[in-house]
Design an enzyme around this catalytic site. Structure first.
Site, PDB file in Angstrom:
ATOM      1  CD  GLU A 151      38.187   8.024  71.333  1.00  0.00           C
ATOM      2  OE1 GLU A 151      36.976   8.201  71.166  1.00  0.00           O
ATOM      3  OE2 GLU A 151      38.788   7.003  70.937  1.00  0.00           O
ATOM      4  CD  GLU A 156      41.797   2.714  69.328  1.00  0.00           C
ATOM      5  OE1 GLU A 156      40.828   1.931  69.365  1.00  0.00           O
ATOM      6  OE2 GLU A 156      41.798   3.764  68.657  1.00  0.00           O
TER       7      GLU A 156
END
Length: 261
Positions: A151, A156
C-alpha cells in the site's frame, strides 16, 4: 488507507519530518512534463459536470467499518461522487437518519501502472472527523490480500487538520510493516499538489514539489509491481478523530490526476 502505524522493520530509527508549505499552487492549464523528462502516461482531468467516467473508475460501496471502525457508508450516488465545473468532488453528507454517506472510488482492473511520477491537485475537507485519502494498492490485492499486495498512501489527513501524512505498508516476514512521515499543511483550505515519485528501489512523496517522505525499497517488498488508485473520504474511526457534533457536509475536491513515465 489503513490504521497508521510506524513499525520498525529494520534496525534504523524512523524520524518524522515536519515541513511547512503555506502557499497555494496554481494549476497548469494543460498536462505538462513536470521537469523529469517523463511523458504523460495517463490522466483524468475531470472535465465537465455530472457522473465520473465509468471506463476509468469503480465504486466501492457499503459500511461495516472498513477495518478501521469508520462510520460512513459508501454509496455510488452522484450526490456523493460527481464532477462540477471540472472538479471531482467526493462529498460526505449527514443523512436525516443520522448516518453518514460518502464516496470511495478505485481504478482497480481499469488503470494500473508501475513506477513514474504522479501529480494530484486536491483540496481537503476541513470539518473535524473527516478522514480523506489518496492512495494505492497493489494490483494483486484481490488474490494475495493486504498487506502482501503493498500500500502506498500519497496523502492521508487524520484528526489534525494542520498536517498530512504519507505512508507505505507491506508484509515483513508475516507481520505488517509500515513507514510514514507527516508534513505541515498551514493552508489546509486551499488546493495543493500531492506528488509521488516512484522508481525501482525508492519511493518519494512531495507536497507542492517539496519532498517530505522517502523510503528505500528492495525486492523483498511488494513495490515493484502494478498498483491502482483509491480516492475516498472516511468518517471517524481509528484515525478520523471525533466527528464534529454539528457536522452536516464536507467535501474533498480533486482538480486532476496525472501519471508520468
Amino acid at each position: 488507507m489503513t490504521n497508521l502505524k510506524f513499525i520498525l522493520p529494520f534496525s534504523a530509527l524512523i524520524v518524522l519530518t515536519v515541513l511547512s508549505c503555506s502557499s497555494e499552487v496554481d494549476p497548469p492549464t494543460e498536462p505538462v512534463d513536470p521537469g523529469t523528462g517523463e511523458e504523460l502516461f495517463w490522466s483524468d482531468e475531470f472535465d465537465g459536470n455530472g457522473a465520473i467516467n465509468s471506463n476509468l473508475w469503480n465504486f466501492e460501496t457499503g459500511g461495516g467499518g472498513w477495518g478501521n471502525q469508520e462510520v460512513q457508508i459508501y454509496s455510488n450516488s452522484t450526490k456523493n461522487v460527481f464532477k462540477e465545473d471540472g472538479i471531482l468532488k467526493i462529498k460526505v453528507i449527514k443523512e436525516s437518519d443520522g448516518t453518514f454517506s460518502s464516496g470511495r472510488i478505485t481504478t482497480q482492473d481499469k488503470i494500473d501502472f508501475k513506477y513514474g511520477r504522479v501529480d494530484i491537485r486536491a483540496k481537503l475537507p476541513s470539518v473535524a472527523g473527516t478522514w480523506p485519502a489518496i492512495w494505492m494498492l497493489g494490483d494483486n490485492f484481490s488474490t494475495v490480500g493486504w498487506p502482501y499486495c503493498g500500500e502506498i498512501d500519497i496523502m492521508e489527513q487524520f484528526a489534525d487538520k494542520s498536517s498530512v501524512a504519507a505512508t507505505c505498508h507491506w508484509n515483513n516476514n508475516g507481520s505488517t510493516a509500515s513507514y510514514g512521515e507527516s508534513v505541515a499543511l498551514s493552508t489546509a483550505s486551499e488546493f495543493h499538489i500531492y506528488s509521488l515519485v516512484w522508481e525501482e528501489g525508492r519511493i518519494k512523496v512531495l507536497l507542492d514539489d517539496v519532498q517530505f517522505y522517502v523510503i528505500t525499497t528492495n525486492s523483498s517488498m511488494p513495490f515493484d509491481a502494478d498498483f491502482f488508485f483509491i480516492l475516498n473520504v472516511a468518517m471517524g474511526g481509528t484515525n478520523g478523530g471525533t466527528i464534529d457534533s454539528g457536522f452536516t457536509t464536507d467535501v474533498m475536491e480533486i482538480d486532476y490526476i496525472r501519471v508520468y513515465q
